[in-house]
Design an enzyme around this catalytic site. Structure first.
Site, short mmCIF file in Angstrom:
data_model
loop_
_atom_site.label_atom_id
_atom_site.label_comp_id
_atom_site.label_asym_id
_atom_site.label_seq_id
_atom_site.Cartn_x
_atom_site.Cartn_y
_atom_site.Cartn_z
N GLU A 97 82.67 55.95 93.35
CA GLU A 97 83.33 55.92 94.65
C GLU A 97 84.47 54.91 94.60
OE1 GLU A 97 80.09 57.31 97.85
OE2 GLU A 97 80.00 55.18 97.41
N CYS A 110 90.13 49.73 96.78
CA CYS A 110 89.00 49.07 96.15
C CYS A 110 88.54 49.95 94.99
CB CYS A 110 87.90 48.92 97.21
SG CYS A 110 86.43 48.16 96.56
N CYS A 117 75.55 49.60 88.15
CA CYS A 117 75.76 48.20 87.81
C CYS A 117 74.47 47.62 87.25
CB CYS A 117 76.19 47.41 89.05
SG CYS A 117 76.59 45.69 88.67
N CYS A 121 71.92 42.83 92.00
CA CYS A 121 71.80 41.91 93.13
C CYS A 121 70.94 42.58 94.20
CB CYS A 121 73.18 41.58 93.69
SG CYS A 121 74.27 40.89 92.46
N CYS A 124 72.58 44.62 97.19
CA CYS A 124 73.68 45.57 96.91
C CYS A 124 73.16 46.98 96.61
CB CYS A 124 74.50 45.05 95.73
SG CYS A 124 75.83 46.17 95.25
N CYS A 344 81.78 46.97 101.69
CA CYS A 344 81.30 46.20 100.53
C CYS A 344 79.82 46.41 100.32
CB CYS A 344 81.43 44.71 100.79
SG CYS A 344 83.05 44.09 100.71
N1 SAH Z 1 80.34 43.26 90.98
C1 SAH Z 1 81.37 42.49 91.56
C2 SAH Z 1 82.35 43.31 92.35
C3 SAH Z 1 81.82 44.41 93.21
S1 SAH Z 1 80.82 43.97 94.59
C4 SAH Z 1 80.80 41.38 92.41
O1 SAH Z 1 79.61 41.37 92.65
O2 SAH Z 1 81.57 40.49 92.77
C5 SAH Z 1 81.99 43.53 95.85
C6 SAH Z 1 81.48 42.52 96.87
O3 SAH Z 1 80.55 43.14 97.79
C7 SAH Z 1 80.73 41.37 96.25
O4 SAH Z 1 81.11 40.13 96.81
C8 SAH Z 1 79.31 41.69 96.61
O5 SAH Z 1 78.49 40.58 96.52
C9 SAH Z 1 79.47 42.24 98.00
N2 SAH Z 1 78.29 42.99 98.49
C10 SAH Z 1 77.31 43.56 97.77
N3 SAH Z 1 76.39 44.15 98.58
C11 SAH Z 1 76.83 43.94 99.85
C12 SAH Z 1 76.34 44.34 101.13
N4 SAH Z 1 75.25 45.08 101.27
N5 SAH Z 1 77.05 43.98 102.22
C13 SAH Z 1 78.21 43.28 102.09
N6 SAH Z 1 78.72 42.89 100.91
C14 SAH Z 1 78.04 43.20 99.79
FE1 SF4 Z 2 76.71 44.68 90.74
FE2 SF4 Z 2 76.53 44.93 93.37
FE3 SF4 Z 2 75.83 42.63 92.22
FE4 SF4 Z 2 78.43 43.33 92.32
S1 SF4 Z 2 77.11 42.87 94.05
S2 SF4 Z 2 77.31 42.53 90.56
S3 SF4 Z 2 78.26 45.57 92.12
S4 SF4 Z 2 74.81 44.63 91.92
#
Ligand code: SAH
Ligand code: SF4
Length: 353
Positions: A97, A110, A117, A121, A124, A344
């Site tokens: 996406e 974006c 991934c 996290c 996420c 995000c």
């Molecule tokens: N993997 C990289 C870039 C992609 S994630 C990273 O983690 O930085 C982009 C951003 O979205 C990151 O700051 C991530 O922590 C945030 N993010 C992840 N899950 C989210 C959620 N459910 N709500 C809001 N932001 C989120």
């Molecule tokens: Fe991966 Fe989501 Fe963590 Fe970014 S926030 S490193 S996309 S699992």
């Protein structure tokens, strides 16, 4: 010139030196590559046949080896706030996406760097999808070209900002990320300003971050917690790269990249990391950056099956107030495209676990 039995290779994401290398390997000339390159990026040619200054015989033979094909857009969703999200499918049927976010002054896209991934996290949605593979530089570039072409087609203003904040961890696919950056920053092609490109990382502290600094693009770090205990619970990668290491790498990045600040992203999760005490701790961590850091407070975007709830507006405002009172430049990032799951952390391209 021998015909290859393999599928033609996409050249959308090959920087000029790599394009020359591939052309020579396939029996074309350096001059051919130099002529083709601007057609790909400044004229956005869809076929070799359009390339009028390339000899006819070369034009006829190029498609046997190389392709300019765009990924297939399987789904395009548009949000009530103007945000759009595209699900793009590549030749091996893997999908990612990518999101377009317009506002009064900017048109930001974006971009995803991986299918799924590996970091996992807890908050996420992308992290819940099985990791498939890194995207090639052509697949990363194809997402950018997709939005540029769409804006042109609609007669809309061009893309102004690019953030690598889509699916995946860009610094775990650094080689292909760097090839894309090289093309974007090249004066011969898009001539993007390095200040308009941001790479976001969960804090992978390897040589990749030093190499990224050479491009001078902006860096965003997903911090999300003010101490190692809490951060490790939310982001298992913190067991490998601790906060102290991230902060010292960030300071090095500032010097090496000559950028004027690092952005720390902090997602506010109700009853997890949104206490006053967390804000105070965060301000303490960041005070040595002076005005060289920004905090972006992100309101949690919900997704099916998530174990978290976003903090209330009051909490978010209070958290921001504390940081500001301690001299930390803080903004609350507006959430965009939530109604189409384009915000995000909501991106996901497969239901397979
Ligand atoms: N993997 C990289 C870039 C992609 S994630 C990273 O983690 O930085 C982009 C951003 O979205 C990151 O700051 C991530 O922590 C945030 N993010 C992840 N899950 C989210 C959620 N459910 N709500 C809001 N932001 C989120
Ligand atoms: Fe991966 Fe989501 Fe963590 Fe970014 S926030 S490193 S996309 S699992």
């Amino acid at each position: 010139m021998e015909q290859t039995k393999q599928q033609p290779q996409s050249i959308l994401g090959l920087p000029l030196n790599e394009l020359i290398h591939e052309f020579l390997k396939a029996g074309f000339s350096k001059l051919d590559a130099k002529r083709v390159f601007p057609w790909i990026h400044t004229k956005l040619a869809m076929s070799f046949d359009e390339m009028s200054d390339v000899p006819k015989q070369v034009r006829t033979n190029l498609p046997k080896f190389f392709s300019l094909d765009r990924p297939v857009c399987k789904i395009l969703q548009e949000s009530s706030d103007g945000t759009a999200k595209a699900l793009l499918e590549f030749t091996d049927e893997n999908c990612v996406e990518t999101v377009f976010i317009p506002d009064e002054r900017r048109n930001t896209i974006c971009i995803s760097s991986q299918v799924g991934c590996l970091i996992g996290c807890k908050f996420c949605n992308t992290g819940t999808q099985q990791f498939r593979r890194n995207l090639t530089s052509s697949e990363i570039m194809a997402q950018i070209i997709y939005w540029i072409e769409r804006q042109k087609h609609l007669g809309n203003p061009p893309i102004t900002n690019i953030v690598f904040m889509g699916m995946g961890e860009p610094l775990l696919n650094s080689k292909n990320l760097f090839a894309t950056l090289e093309i974007l920053l090249s004066k011969k092609t898009y001539d993007f300003s390095r200040n308009k490109i941001t790479v976001s990382t969960s804090g992978i502290i390897t040589e990749a971050i030093t190499d990224l600094a050479k491009f001078g693009v902006k860096l965003a770090i997903s911090l999300h917690a003010p101490n190692d205990k809490l951060r490790s619970e939310l982001m298992p990668i913190n067991n490998k790269y601790k906060i102290a290491e991230i902060l010292s790498a960030s300071k090095k990045y500032l010097k090496q990249s000559n950028t004027n600040h690092i952005t720390f992203e902090y997602l506010l999760l109700y009853d997890v990391n949104d206490y006053d005490e967390c804000a105070i701790q965060l301000a303490d961590l960041l005070k040595s950056f002076g005005n060289k850091c920004r905090v972006n407070l992100i309101v949690f975007n919900n997704w099916d099956g998530s174990q978290f709830i976003g903090s209330s507006n009051d909490r978010v405002n209070q958290f921001s107030k504390i940081l500001l009172s301690k001299g930390i430049r803080t903004i609350i990032r507006k959430s965009r495209g939530r109604d189409i799951m384009a915000a995000c952390g909501q991106l996901k391209s497969s239901d397979k676990k």
